[in-house]
Motif scaffolding. Structure first.
Motif, short mmCIF file in Angstrom:
data_model
loop_
_atom_site.label_atom_id
_atom_site.label_comp_id
_atom_site.label_asym_id
_atom_site.label_seq_id
_atom_site.Cartn_x
_atom_site.Cartn_y
_atom_site.Cartn_z
N ARG A 108 0.82 -1.22 0.00
CA ARG A 108 0.00 0.00 0.00
C ARG A 108 0.85 1.27 0.00
O ARG A 108 0.33 2.37 0.01
N GLY A 109 2.17 1.11 0.03
CA GLY A 109 3.06 2.26 0.03
C GLY A 109 3.41 2.78 1.41
O GLY A 109 4.01 3.84 1.54
N GLU A 110 3.07 2.03 2.43
CA GLU A 110 3.37 2.45 3.80
C GLU A 110 4.78 2.01 4.20
O GLU A 110 5.26 0.97 3.76
N TYR A 111 5.42 2.81 5.04
CA TYR A 111 6.75 2.49 5.54
C TYR A 111 6.63 1.47 6.66
O TYR A 111 5.82 1.62 7.56
N VAL A 112 7.47 0.43 6.61
CA VAL A 112 7.56 -0.56 7.68
C VAL A 112 9.00 -0.53 8.19
O VAL A 112 9.95 -0.68 7.41
N ASP A 113 9.17 -0.30 9.47
CA ASP A 113 10.48 -0.17 10.09
C ASP A 113 11.28 -1.47 9.93
O ASP A 113 10.79 -2.54 10.31
N PRO A 114 12.51 -1.41 9.38
CA PRO A 114 13.32 -2.62 9.22
C PRO A 114 13.66 -3.32 10.53
O PRO A 114 14.03 -4.49 10.52
N ASP A 115 13.51 -2.63 11.67
CA ASP A 115 13.70 -3.30 12.97
C ASP A 115 12.58 -4.31 13.24
O ASP A 115 12.72 -5.16 14.10
N ASP A 116 11.47 -4.19 12.50
CA ASP A 116 10.31 -5.04 12.74
C ASP A 116 10.23 -6.26 11.84
O ASP A 116 9.28 -7.04 11.92
N TYR A 117 11.20 -6.44 10.94
CA TYR A 117 11.26 -7.66 10.12
C TYR A 117 12.72 -8.06 9.96
O TYR A 117 13.63 -7.28 10.27
N TYR A 118 12.94 -9.27 9.49
CA TYR A 118 14.30 -9.80 9.34
C TYR A 118 14.62 -9.93 7.86
O TYR A 118 13.91 -10.61 7.12
N PHE A 119 15.71 -9.26 7.41
CA PHE A 119 16.13 -9.33 6.01
C PHE A 119 17.66 -9.23 6.01
O PHE A 119 18.23 -8.17 6.28
N ARG A 120 18.32 -10.34 5.72
CA ARG A 120 19.78 -10.41 5.73
C ARG A 120 20.25 -11.18 4.49
O ARG A 120 19.55 -12.08 4.01
N GLN A 121 21.46 -10.85 4.01
CA GLN A 121 22.01 -11.54 2.85
C GLN A 121 23.51 -11.75 2.99
O GLN A 121 24.21 -10.92 3.58
N HIS A 122 23.97 -12.85 2.43
CA HIS A 122 25.39 -13.12 2.26
C HIS A 122 25.80 -12.47 0.94
O HIS A 122 25.06 -12.55 -0.04
N LEU A 123 26.94 -11.82 0.90
CA LEU A 123 27.42 -11.12 -0.29
C LEU A 123 28.68 -11.78 -0.83
O LEU A 123 29.61 -12.06 -0.06
#
Length: 160
Positions: A108-123
């Motif tokens: 919907r275009g709303e901001y969701v704080d990255p502290d509230d979900y988990y998103f990590r990657q190996h580079l």
């Protein structure tokens, strides 16, 4: 157990902050047996850090395998060009755990704080440019946020 060998302490070095822009069009491949595959082409971006900075070229994509449990397995390929002309291939493998209500809010275009979900990657970096070949041997990861549906941002770190 025998006497433990003393190992160096792990430390982190911040490599750069990056903003990656995705094309508006995404390709919904569909259920591939493990989840829904969605491919999001990269349109560009910018990265800046103490040791390297430059642009993300209009090349590559995010391959997102979305499980019904809202676990998202992300594989990406980027092509970076440093401000001093080096080309660096960046491949990533990671996981995003985003709740259905968070995903709906983002849609919907709303901001969701990255502290509230988990998103990590190996580079994984690969380059033939001698100035940046130290990246070829580096163990790196990223902490990621979704700025909006077309902009992925993250801080990249190297484990020292």
């Amino acid at each position: 157990m025998k006497e433990r060998m003393k190992l160096p302490e792990a430390a982190l070095e911040h490599l750069f902050y990056i903003e990656v822009t995705l094309h508006k069009e995404e390709y919904k491949v569909g259920d591939v047996g493990r989840g829904d595959l969605v491919i999001c082409p990269i349109s560009g971006g910018r990265f800046e850090g103490e040791k390297l900075r430059g642009q993300v070229l209009d090349f590559g994509a995010d391959w997102n395998l979305m499980y019904p449990s809202y676990l998202n397995c992300v594989d990406t390929r980027y092509l970076l060009k440093t401000d001093d002309g080096a080309l660096i291939s960046l491949s990533t493998v990671g996981r995003a755990a985003i709740k259905p209500e968070q995903d709906a809010a983002m849609e919907r275009g709303e901001y969701v704080d990255p502290d509230d979900y988990y998103f990590r990657q190996h580079l994984l970096f690969e380059t033939g440019d001698p100035r940046y070949q130290w990246l070829n041997a580096a163990c790196c990861f990223a902490v990621i946020g979704i700025k909006d549906m077309q902009t992925i941002v993250y801080d990249a770190y190297m484990v020292k």
